[in-house]
Structures are given as structure tokens and as C-alpha cells.
Scaffold this motif. Structure first.
Motif, PDB file in Angstrom:
ATOM      1  N   ASP A 100     -24.529  12.395  44.103  1.00 13.23           N
ATOM      2  CA  ASP A 100     -23.844  13.079  43.005  1.00 13.23           C
ATOM      3  C   ASP A 100     -24.257  14.555  42.970  1.00 13.23           C
ATOM      4  N   PHE A 101     -23.310  15.434  43.265  1.00 12.69           N
ATOM      5  CA  PHE A 101     -23.588  16.875  43.283  1.00 12.69           C
ATOM      6  C   PHE A 101     -24.097  17.363  41.934  1.00 12.69           C
ATOM      7  N   GLU A 102     -23.506  16.888  40.851  1.00 13.25           N
ATOM      8  CA  GLU A 102     -23.911  17.335  39.517  1.00 13.25           C
ATOM      9  C   GLU A 102     -25.372  16.981  39.238  1.00 13.25           C
ATOM     10  N   PHE A 103     -25.797  15.792  39.676  1.00 12.85           N
ATOM     11  CA  PHE A 103     -27.187  15.388  39.487  1.00 12.85           C
ATOM     12  C   PHE A 103     -28.121  16.327  40.255  1.00 12.85           C
ATOM     13  N   GLN A 131     -27.533  19.407  41.168  1.00 18.23           N
ATOM     14  CA  GLN A 131     -27.475  20.750  40.599  1.00 18.23           C
ATOM     15  C   GLN A 131     -28.227  20.855  39.277  1.00 18.23           C
ATOM     16  N   THR A 132     -28.126  19.825  38.437  1.00 23.42           N
ATOM     17  CA  THR A 132     -28.682  19.914  37.079  1.00 23.42           C
ATOM     18  C   THR A 132     -30.043  19.246  36.930  1.00 23.42           C
ATOM     19  N   VAL A 133     -30.390  18.333  37.826  1.00 24.79           N
ATOM     20  CA  VAL A 133     -31.665  17.608  37.688  1.00 24.79           C
ATOM     21  C   VAL A 133     -32.615  17.942  38.838  1.00 24.79           C
ATOM     22  N   SER A 134     -32.226  17.582  40.056  1.00 23.21           N
ATOM     23  CA  SER A 134     -33.117  17.787  41.204  1.00 23.21           C
ATOM     24  C   SER A 134     -33.461  19.261  41.420  1.00 23.21           C
ATOM     25  N   ALA A 135     -32.519  20.136  41.127  1.00 21.30           N
ATOM     26  CA  ALA A 135     -32.747  21.569  41.371  1.00 21.30           C
ATOM     27  C   ALA A 135     -33.706  22.194  40.376  1.00 21.30           C
ATOM     28  N   GLN A 136     -34.154  21.428  39.383  1.00 21.17           N
ATOM     29  CA  GLN A 136     -35.131  21.954  38.424  1.00 21.17           C
ATOM     30  C   GLN A 136     -36.539  21.992  39.007  1.00 21.17           C
ATOM     31  N   THR A 148     -32.802  26.843  42.885  1.00 25.07           N
ATOM     32  CA  THR A 148     -31.550  26.082  42.777  1.00 25.07           C
ATOM     33  C   THR A 148     -30.689  26.271  44.024  1.00 25.07           C
ATOM     34  N   GLU A 149     -30.560  27.521  44.460  1.00 24.67           N
ATOM     35  CA  GLU A 149     -29.765  27.799  45.658  1.00 24.67           C
ATOM     36  C   GLU A 149     -30.353  27.100  46.880  1.00 24.67           C
ATOM     37  N   LEU A 150     -31.675  27.086  46.976  1.00 29.03           N
ATOM     38  CA  LEU A 150     -32.332  26.450  48.120  1.00 29.03           C
ATOM     39  C   LEU A 150     -32.075  24.940  48.129  1.00 29.03           C
ATOM     40  N   ILE A 151     -32.234  24.307  46.951  1.00 29.75           N
ATOM     41  CA  ILE A 151     -32.025  22.860  46.864  1.00 29.75           C
ATOM     42  C   ILE A 151     -30.586  22.501  47.218  1.00 29.75           C
ATOM     43  N   LEU A 152     -29.634  23.285  46.718  1.00 32.60           N
ATOM     44  CA  LEU A 152     -28.219  23.021  47.019  1.00 32.60           C
ATOM     45  C   LEU A 152     -27.927  23.255  48.506  1.00 32.60           C
TER      46      LEU A 152
END
Length: 360
Positions: free
Chosen positions: A102-105, A107-112, A44-48
Motif C-alpha cells: 500500500d503506497f499510502e501506508f 508514504q504516511t507511516v513507514s516514511a516517518q 520521506t523521499e528516500l523511503i519512497l
């Protein structure tokens, strides 16, 4: 019951074998769970991080590609052992931030999913809804990068979501099971690991599918457990044989698959209806849901199939199946190589990032 003995402070202790193995299993599960959470957190940290860097690059887009070239060199000088910041990967970061605003997308979707999975999706999939669907399916099924690439290449979204499926599931199944059953169906099924011949018989197709059952299960989708082929049923003293019998773990029911190498004809539905009644009577338990049938044929006329299923009492679906030399035109340019076929079955490897250190 076996007992294990151990010494503690000079005293002998008896350890129940079952209790011991249960305790060990609990510890193993806790370790695995902790490892998974740690990997997920790092990912998650890497994707962000990549998304944030992509946004910085976007905001300075007036500097052009030379900015990315210089940035890659400067990062390399500052962090000589750090991987993942090549020119190519920085361009992917820019594209990633450009597509997902969209940051939320993120954080919650792509970072999975891993960075490599994300790159595969943004490179090959154009629609936002389709991208989201592939991300969710990757998480749900634990697809490796090779399997994800295969599913995109064979237009799984179109075959499983957008296609107008020919079934009578709504009429013959409870609503929840009907929705789930239709959701797992595809049309067509792509068995590109088998070469079609004009004189191919159903029994030959069945043998080839069973011979490569792992690839068959990959195409059928998650949840299918193979029970057997030419599965024997005795009804009123007579012998009958089901082509392929599965049990679906999510639907909690048997799934009967009949194979036809020719065009669909209404008589096929009647025979499959008979098999479903027999399985429900002979194999199904009180804990199982009603057995589902799937008829796979080389070609179908949708209207004829709908008429054939209309008054059937058992839940049946009809789909086409395509083999190697008769794939639809939209799949011809996306055929995998032999190496791809061999790699598709690899398990989800927990990969975190894609290190692309060779510049384009």
C-alpha cells in the motif's frame, strides 16, 4: 534586571535581558524546526525511492538474483559516489516493497522512520499490526535503532499490548486516564541488566535499579520522571518509605512502585493502597491526577491478584519482573550482548539511511 547595550547608527540601545533570550530562543526553535522538516522531507523521499525501486525489482523477478547483482554494479558505475545501492540493500528494497503493497501506508507511516529502522522491523516482526505499532512507537518516543532492536528483542508489543494486565484501573480511575495507564503497563518487566540471586532482598534490587536508573527508565517507558527511592513520608508521626517514586508526565500523576523479590501475596496490595492514599494527601496538588500504584513481584497468580485488587479504593496494577538469570524461555535466545546494553541508551540520532555497501 540586567540590560545589554549595543550600538546602532551611532546610538546606544538598551536590550532587556529576558526579551533578548526569548527572542534568541524563538530563533533557535525555528532553526531546529526547519532542520527537522528538511530531514523528514529527505527521509520521506528516500523511503519512497527505495519502495519504488523495490517494486521495479519485484516486477522483474523472473530474471532472478543475477538481475540484482548486475543492477548493483551498473548503479555503482553510473553513480560511483552514491551509497545505499549494494546488493544487500537492493534485496531489502525488494523485501520492503513485497511486504508493504500500500503506497499510502509507506508514504504516511513507514516514511516517518529511517530506512535502518524500517529494515529492523521488517526483518524481525512478522505481523502487519505489530510492525505498524513499532513504527508509531519509534516516532512517538524517538527510539534510536539500538533501542528499537531492544524493544523488539524483548517482545515489547506482546508485553504491553497483547498481555492481559492485572489492574483495578477501570474501577478507580476516569476512563481516559484508565486507558492511558493500562496502555503504559507491561507484564513482565524485563530488568536484564540485573542478575538475580535466590537470596536477593527487595532493598538490593531497589539499589541496583536506582544505580542503573537510565536503563530502568528505558524499560518503564517514555513519560516517567524519577523522583526518588526510599522516599520518606511521615504519617501520624510515623515514618514510611516508598521503594520507588516517579511522576508520569503524560498521565500527570505520581506513580508509586513497590518491589517484591518473591511471589505476590494479597497483603502487598493493602500496603501499596496505604502509600497511594498518603501520596494523594501529602504530595498531590489540584493539578495532578490520582496517584497510581504498580507492584512488581517475581511471580504472581493472576486470580489471587485480581481478588486482592477487587475492593481496593486506589488504582493499583500488579506485574511480574524478570531479571537476567530467570528470563522466560521466549527471551532466552534474544539476550543482548554487553555492547548492546551499553549502546541502548543512545539518543535518537536522526539517522536517515542505512549504507550497506558490503554484499552478502
Amino acid at each position: 534586571m540586567k540590560k545589554y547595550t549595543s550600538k546602532k547608527d551611532g546610538d546606544m540601545m538598551l536590550i532587556n535581558e529576558n526579551d533578548y533570550f526569548k527572542t534568541i530562543q524563538v530563533i533557535k526553535e525555528q532553526i531546529q524546526s526547519s532542520q527537522y522538516r528538511a530531514i523528514k522531507s529527505v527521509n520521506t523521499e528516500l523511503i519512497l525511492l527505495y519502495w519504488n525501486i523495490g517494486n521495479v525489482i519485484l516486477k522483474n523477478s523472473e530474471w532472478g538474483n543475477k538481475f540484482i547483482d548486475t543492477l548493483a554494479k551498473d548503479i555503482k558505475m553510473e553513480f560511483p559516489t552514491l551509497k545505499g545501492f549494494s546488493v544487500r540493500n537492493l534485496k531489502y528494497m525488494r523485501k520492503f516493497a513485497e511486504i508493504y503493497t500500500d503506497f499510502e501506508f509507506v508514504q504516511t507511516v513507514s516514511a516517518q522512520i529511517t530506512w535502518s529502522h524500517n529494515i529492523e522491523i521488517i526483518n524481525k516482526v512478522k505481523s502487519h499490526n505489530e510492525r505498524k505499532w513499532y513504527i508509531q512507537k519509534t516516532v512517538e518516543n524517538g527510539w534510536s535503532l539500538n533501542i528499537l532492536a531492544h524493544q523488539i528483542q524483548t517482545n515489547l508489543y506482546k508485553r504491553q499490548v497483547l498481555v492481559d494486565k492485572t489492574t483495578n484501573y477501570e474501577k478507580n480511575l476516569p476512563k481516559i486516564q484508565s486507558t492511558l495507564a493500562k496502555g503504559i503497563l507491561k507484564d513482565p518487566y524485563i530488568f536484564d541488566f540485573i542478575t538475580f540471586r535466590d537470596d536477593m532482598l527487595e532493598v538490593e534490587l531497589e539499589k541496583e535499579l536506582v544505580k542503573q536508573v537510565t536503563k530502568l527508565l528505558l524499560e518503564l517507558g517514555s513519560g516517567f520522571a524519577f523522583v526518588g527511592n526510599q522516599y520518606h513520608l511521615e504519617v501520624a508521626g510515623e515514618d514510611f518509605y516508598i521503594d520507588l517514586l516517579f511522576y508520569h508526565l503524560k498521565l500527570k500523576c505520581y506513580v508509586v512502585i513497590e518491589l517484591k523479590t518473591g511471589k505476590f501475596v494479597p497483603e502487598y496490595a493493602g500496603k501499596l493502597n496505604f502509600y497511594l492514599s498518603a501520596v494523594d494527601d501529602i504530595l498531590k496538588t489540584e493539578q495532578d491526577n490520582p496517584t497510581i500504584g504498580l507492584l512488581l513481584c517475581r511471580e504472581k497468580n493472576k486470580l489471587i491478584a485480581e481478588y486482592a485488587l477487587k475492593d481496593m479504593t486506589k488504582p493499583i496494577g500488579v506485574s511480574e519482573c524478570k531479571l537476567f538469570e530467570e528470563l522466560p524461555e521466549e527471551f532466552e535466545d534474544t539476550l543482548p550482548t554487553i555492547e548492546d546494553l551499553e549502546n541502548r541508551i543512545s539518543c535518537f540520532d536522526g539517522e536517515i539511511l542505512m549504507d550497506e555497501d558490503e554484499d552478502e
